[in-house]
Motif scaffolding. Structure first.
Motif, short mmCIF file in Angstrom:
data_model
loop_
_atom_site.label_atom_id
_atom_site.label_comp_id
_atom_site.label_asym_id
_atom_site.label_seq_id
_atom_site.Cartn_x
_atom_site.Cartn_y
_atom_site.Cartn_z
N GLY A 13 6.12 70.68 88.06
CA GLY A 13 7.35 70.25 87.40
C GLY A 13 7.74 68.81 87.62
N GLY A 14 7.00 68.09 88.44
CA GLY A 14 7.32 66.69 88.64
C GLY A 14 6.95 65.86 87.42
N GLY A 15 7.35 64.59 87.46
CA GLY A 15 7.02 63.70 86.36
C GLY A 15 7.92 62.50 86.32
N LEU A 16 7.88 61.81 85.20
CA LEU A 16 8.69 60.61 84.97
C LEU A 16 9.91 60.98 84.13
N VAL A 17 11.06 60.55 84.58
CA VAL A 17 12.30 60.86 83.86
C VAL A 17 13.21 59.64 83.94
N GLN A 18 14.03 59.47 82.92
CA GLN A 18 14.96 58.34 82.91
C GLN A 18 16.18 58.64 83.79
N TYR A 21 4.83 76.05 106.54
CA TYR A 21 3.77 75.81 105.57
C TYR A 21 4.27 74.79 104.55
N TRP A 22 3.32 73.99 104.03
CA TRP A 22 3.67 72.91 103.11
C TRP A 22 2.80 72.95 101.86
N GLY A 23 3.41 72.57 100.76
CA GLY A 23 2.65 72.36 99.54
C GLY A 23 2.04 70.96 99.53
N GLN A 24 1.33 70.67 98.45
CA GLN A 24 0.62 69.39 98.36
C GLN A 24 1.51 68.27 97.85
N GLY A 25 2.66 68.62 97.32
CA GLY A 25 3.61 67.63 96.85
C GLY A 25 3.49 67.37 95.35
N THR A 26 4.62 66.99 94.75
CA THR A 26 4.63 66.62 93.35
C THR A 26 5.48 65.35 93.19
N GLN A 27 4.99 64.42 92.41
CA GLN A 27 5.67 63.13 92.27
C GLN A 27 6.81 63.23 91.28
N VAL A 28 7.95 62.72 91.68
CA VAL A 28 9.09 62.56 90.78
C VAL A 28 9.42 61.07 90.73
N THR A 29 9.42 60.53 89.53
CA THR A 29 9.74 59.12 89.34
C THR A 29 10.89 59.00 88.37
#
Length: 122
Positions: free
Chosen positions: A8-13, A111-119
């Motif tokens: 669900g991560g990604g680039l958003v204004q 426990y940890w996930g691998q991460g998702t980038q939010v910009t």
């Protein structure tokens, strides 16, 4: 072994919204404390939001009123709804589970996930 898979991560204004999801496997999800953390470049990882097995929540002051954490025990999934996003929300977001794996239910571990980038950027 326990796996946490974020999406669900990604680039958003700025001012926009995103919803992150974290699907958990091989963990006794219903009794796990689930959380979202984030780490911006050059900064330490910080707690964003956490939800207990009973549904109690707590949030970082910086996201109160803008982010909502929720869980669906039937789907073994935790969500983070992010609204009114700001550039300072830009980070890698990590899902965390504090609980007992199905293979070793006598142990409680993190426990940890691998991460998702939010910009957040215009």
């Amino acid at each position: 072994q326990v796996q946490l898979v974020e999406s669900g991560g990604g680039l958003v204004q700025p001012g926009g919204s995103l919803r992150l999801s974290c699907a958990a496997s091989e963990i006794i999800f219903s009794i796990a404390v689930m959380g979202w953390y984030r780490q911006a470049p050059g900064k330490q990882r910080e707690l964003v939001a956490r939800i207990t097995s009973g549904g109690s929540t707590n949030y970082a002051d910086s996201v109160k009123g803008r982010f909502t954490i929720s869980r669906d025990n039937a789907k073994n999934t935790v969500y983070l709804q992010m609204s009114s996003l700001k550039p300072e929300d830009t980070a890698v977001y990590y899902c965390n589970a504090n609980g007992r794996s199905r293979l070793r239910p006598w142990d409680r571990d993190d426990y940890w996930g691998q991460g998702t980038q939010v910009t957040v950027s215009s």
